[in-house]
Design a protein around this motif. Structure first.
Motif, PDB file in Angstrom:
ATOM      1  N   LEU A  29      27.762  71.599  21.120  1.00 23.39           N
ATOM      2  CA  LEU A  29      29.171  71.457  20.738  1.00 23.39           C
ATOM      3  C   LEU A  29      29.316  70.410  19.649  1.00 23.39           C
ATOM      4  O   LEU A  29      28.510  69.485  19.539  1.00 23.39           O
ATOM      5  CB  LEU A  29      30.022  71.057  21.949  1.00 23.39           C
ATOM      6  N   SER A  30      30.362  70.521  18.865  1.00 27.11           N
ATOM      7  CA  SER A  30      30.600  69.556  17.787  1.00 27.11           C
ATOM      8  C   SER A  30      30.966  68.195  18.361  1.00 27.11           C
ATOM      9  O   SER A  30      31.349  68.064  19.535  1.00 27.11           O
ATOM     10  CB  SER A  30      31.729  70.054  16.881  1.00 27.11           C
ATOM     11  N   VAL A  31      30.867  67.189  17.528  1.00 26.65           N
ATOM     12  CA  VAL A  31      31.291  65.846  17.913  1.00 26.65           C
ATOM     13  C   VAL A  31      32.749  65.865  18.364  1.00 26.65           C
ATOM     14  O   VAL A  31      33.114  65.300  19.400  1.00 26.65           O
ATOM     15  CB  VAL A  31      31.097  64.876  16.734  1.00 26.65           C
ATOM     16  N   ARG A  32      33.601  66.544  17.595  1.00 27.65           N
ATOM     17  CA  ARG A  32      35.028  66.617  17.930  1.00 27.65           C
ATOM     18  C   ARG A  32      35.246  67.243  19.310  1.00 27.65           C
ATOM     19  O   ARG A  32      36.011  66.711  20.133  1.00 27.65           O
ATOM     20  CB  ARG A  32      35.780  67.428  16.873  1.00 27.65           C
ATOM     21  N   ASN A  33      34.556  68.333  19.578  1.00 29.20           N
ATOM     22  CA  ASN A  33      34.761  69.009  20.860  1.00 29.20           C
ATOM     23  C   ASN A  33      34.193  68.203  22.027  1.00 29.20           C
ATOM     24  O   ASN A  33      34.732  68.236  23.137  1.00 29.20           O
ATOM     25  CB  ASN A  33      34.150  70.406  20.827  1.00 29.20           C
ATOM     26  N   ASN A  34      33.105  67.461  21.792  1.00 26.30           N
ATOM     27  CA  ASN A  34      32.609  66.555  22.831  1.00 26.30           C
ATOM     28  C   ASN A  34      33.671  65.525  23.191  1.00 26.30           C
ATOM     29  O   ASN A  34      33.903  65.245  24.375  1.00 26.30           O
ATOM     30  CB  ASN A  34      31.339  65.851  22.359  1.00 26.30           C
ATOM     31  N   LEU A  35      34.328  64.980  22.179  1.00 28.01           N
ATOM     32  CA  LEU A  35      35.378  63.999  22.441  1.00 28.01           C
ATOM     33  C   LEU A  35      36.549  64.625  23.196  1.00 28.01           C
ATOM     34  O   LEU A  35      37.067  64.049  24.155  1.00 28.01           O
ATOM     35  CB  LEU A  35      35.871  63.381  21.132  1.00 28.01           C
ATOM     36  N   LEU A  90      31.117  59.129  13.145  1.00 26.17           N
ATOM     37  CA  LEU A  90      31.600  60.216  14.006  1.00 26.17           C
ATOM     38  C   LEU A  90      32.654  61.050  13.285  1.00 26.17           C
ATOM     39  O   LEU A  90      32.725  62.272  13.464  1.00 26.17           O
ATOM     40  CB  LEU A  90      32.165  59.657  15.314  1.00 26.17           C
ATOM     41  N   ARG A  91      33.469  60.417  12.463  1.00 24.25           N
ATOM     42  CA  ARG A  91      34.447  61.168  11.656  1.00 24.25           C
ATOM     43  C   ARG A  91      33.720  62.042  10.635  1.00 24.25           C
ATOM     44  O   ARG A  91      34.049  63.206  10.452  1.00 24.25           O
ATOM     45  CB  ARG A  91      35.397  60.211  10.954  1.00 24.25           C
ATOM     46  N   GLU A  92      32.708  61.443   9.985  1.00 24.54           N
ATOM     47  CA  GLU A  92      31.952  62.189   8.977  1.00 24.54           C
ATOM     48  C   GLU A  92      31.253  63.404   9.575  1.00 24.54           C
ATOM     49  O   GLU A  92      31.080  64.422   8.902  1.00 24.54           O
ATOM     50  CB  GLU A  92      30.906  61.270   8.342  1.00 24.54           C
ATOM     51  N   ARG A  93      30.887  63.300  10.840  1.00 25.87           N
ATOM     52  CA  ARG A  93      30.127  64.378  11.487  1.00 25.87           C
ATOM     53  C   ARG A  93      30.931  65.071  12.576  1.00 25.87           C
ATOM     54  O   ARG A  93      30.362  65.652  13.494  1.00 25.87           O
ATOM     55  CB  ARG A  93      28.830  63.802  12.070  1.00 25.87           C
ATOM     56  N   ALA A  94      32.235  65.018  12.460  1.00 30.47           N
ATOM     57  CA  ALA A  94      33.107  65.573  13.501  1.00 30.47           C
ATOM     58  C   ALA A  94      32.827  67.046  13.769  1.00 30.47           C
ATOM     59  O   ALA A  94      32.965  67.521  14.912  1.00 30.47           O
ATOM     60  CB  ALA A  94      34.567  65.374  13.120  1.00 30.47           C
ATOM     61  N   ASP A  95      32.418  67.800  12.746  1.00 28.51           N
ATOM     62  CA  ASP A  95      32.162  69.225  12.921  1.00 28.51           C
ATOM     63  C   ASP A  95      30.675  69.548  13.068  1.00 28.51           C
ATOM     64  O   ASP A  95      30.287  70.720  13.078  1.00 28.51           O
ATOM     65  CB  ASP A  95      32.749  70.000  11.738  1.00 28.51           C
ATOM     66  N   GLY A  97      19.864  59.001  18.085  1.00 25.19           N
ATOM     67  CA  GLY A  97      20.034  58.488  19.438  1.00 25.19           C
ATOM     68  C   GLY A  97      21.173  57.491  19.543  1.00 25.19           C
ATOM     69  O   GLY A  97      21.972  57.522  20.492  1.00 25.19           O
ATOM     70  N   GLY A  98      21.269  56.590  18.562  1.00 18.24           N
ATOM     71  CA  GLY A  98      22.350  55.612  18.571  1.00 18.24           C
ATOM     72  C   GLY A  98      23.716  56.252  18.401  1.00 18.24           C
ATOM     73  O   GLY A  98      24.689  55.854  19.050  1.00 18.24           O
ATOM     74  N   GLU A  99      23.795  57.260  17.546  1.00 14.59           N
ATOM     75  CA  GLU A  99      25.065  57.957  17.341  1.00 14.59           C
ATOM     76  C   GLU A  99      25.466  58.732  18.590  1.00 14.59           C
ATOM     77  O   GLU A  99      26.649  58.799  18.940  1.00 14.59           O
ATOM     78  CB  GLU A  99      24.941  58.892  16.135  1.00 14.59           C
ATOM     79  N   GLN A 100      24.490  59.311  19.277  1.00 12.26           N
ATOM     80  CA  GLN A 100      24.778  59.998  20.532  1.00 12.26           C
ATOM     81  C   GLN A 100      25.293  59.020  21.585  1.00 12.26           C
ATOM     82  O   GLN A 100      26.181  59.356  22.377  1.00 12.26           O
ATOM     83  CB  GLN A 100      23.540  60.734  21.043  1.00 12.26           C
ATOM     84  N   GLN A 101      24.742  57.800  21.602  1.00 10.82           N
ATOM     85  CA  GLN A 101      25.229  56.789  22.544  1.00 10.82           C
ATOM     86  C   GLN A 101      26.680  56.438  22.249  1.00 10.82           C
ATOM     87  O   GLN A 101      27.509  56.316  23.157  1.00 10.82           O
ATOM     88  CB  GLN A 101      24.371  55.537  22.465  1.00 10.82           C
ATOM     89  N   MET A 102      27.012  56.271  20.971  1.00  9.67           N
ATOM     90  CA  MET A 102      28.389  55.992  20.593  1.00  9.67           C
ATOM     91  C   MET A 102      29.320  57.123  21.038  1.00  9.67           C
ATOM     92  O   MET A 102      30.404  56.891  21.557  1.00  9.67           O
ATOM     93  CB  MET A 102      28.503  55.825  19.077  1.00  9.67           C
TER      94      MET A 102
END
Length: 231
Positions: free
Chosen positions: A90-96, A121-126, A134-139
């Motif tokens: 799923l996209s970052v946006r949909n995870n949120l 996270l905004r840049e990679r929202a889709d 790994g760090g971005e996934q933690q965020m």
């Protein structure tokens, strides 16, 4: 806010947590420390209703022991597991958006807050979450939990395996969570950020609490750190 009394937890016939007491007051950051295998992760899993347990776990005026994990979440308890449990396809946006609880009014957190705190996270929202570092996934995992506007956030080993820059970002987010009025129960093994941000520390060993006190008191107790924390 959170009052744990005589908590025992089990994996099958194995008695893993042995009668511990633990408190987290409103707005506090409290850390649960100790070596791997000490029972720290099992403790927060027991609070979240994920393992067999007995004793008492009171959250405000509610007894959590015996409730299902989704019921505990709706009481206002958020949980970020060590393995993050994001949805990689799923996209970052949909995870949120999956973290938003229906039936609750506007809370302290929105996806825009997550994007403002972590512009990546905004840049990679889709982008599919599985493509994040790994760090971005933690965020993402921490921010997804915040979408449900919990009053208590339990975070299991958020800095494990992260570069120093990402560790600093985790620290920044934890402090922001507290600034917005939520309590935090942080599980950490290393003396990295926990003593800097916590009002109280607990150290576990062999399924029991072997120390409870301030960061300064733990710093001064060289024998205890050597016996229960240092490798």
């Amino acid at each position: 806010m959170l009052q744990v009394r005589n908590l025992n937890a089990y994996y099958g016939k194995s008695h893993v947590i042995d009668g511990i007491d633990l408190d987290v007051e409103a707005g506090q950051i409290v850390s649960l420390m100790g070596r791997n295998g000490a029972g720290r992760s099992t403790t927060i899993k027991a609070i979240m209703g994920l393992v067999q347990a007995d004793g008492s776990i009171r959250f405000g005026d509610m007894e959590l022991l015996g409730l299902e994990p989704h019921q505990i979440a709706h009481c206002g308890v958020g949980y970020v597991p060590e393995n993050r449990d994001i949805f990689p396809s799923l996209s970052v946006r949909n995870n949120l958006l999956l973290g938003v609880k229906s039936g609750r009014g506007k809370g302290r957190w929105s996806p825009e807050d997550a994007y403002d705190l972590f512009p990546v996270l905004r840049e990679r929202a889709d982008t599919a979450a599985g493509f994040l570092s790994g760090g971005e996934q933690q965020m993402l995992a921490m921010c997804r939990t915040l979408m449900g506007d919990p009053d208590l956030v339990m975070v299991d080993e958020p800095t494990e395996g992260l570069a120093p820059l990402m560790v600093a970002k985790v620290k920044e987010l934890l402090l922001e969570i507290a600034r917005r009025g939520a309590s935090i129960l942080l599980v950490e093994q290393k003396l990295t950020i926990a003593p800097e941000i916590s009002e109280r520390l607990y150290v576990m060993g062999h399924g029991r609490i072997v120390f409870s006190g301030t960061p300064a008191e733990l710093e001064a107790d060289h024998a205890l750190r050597r016996e229960w924390m240092e490798v």
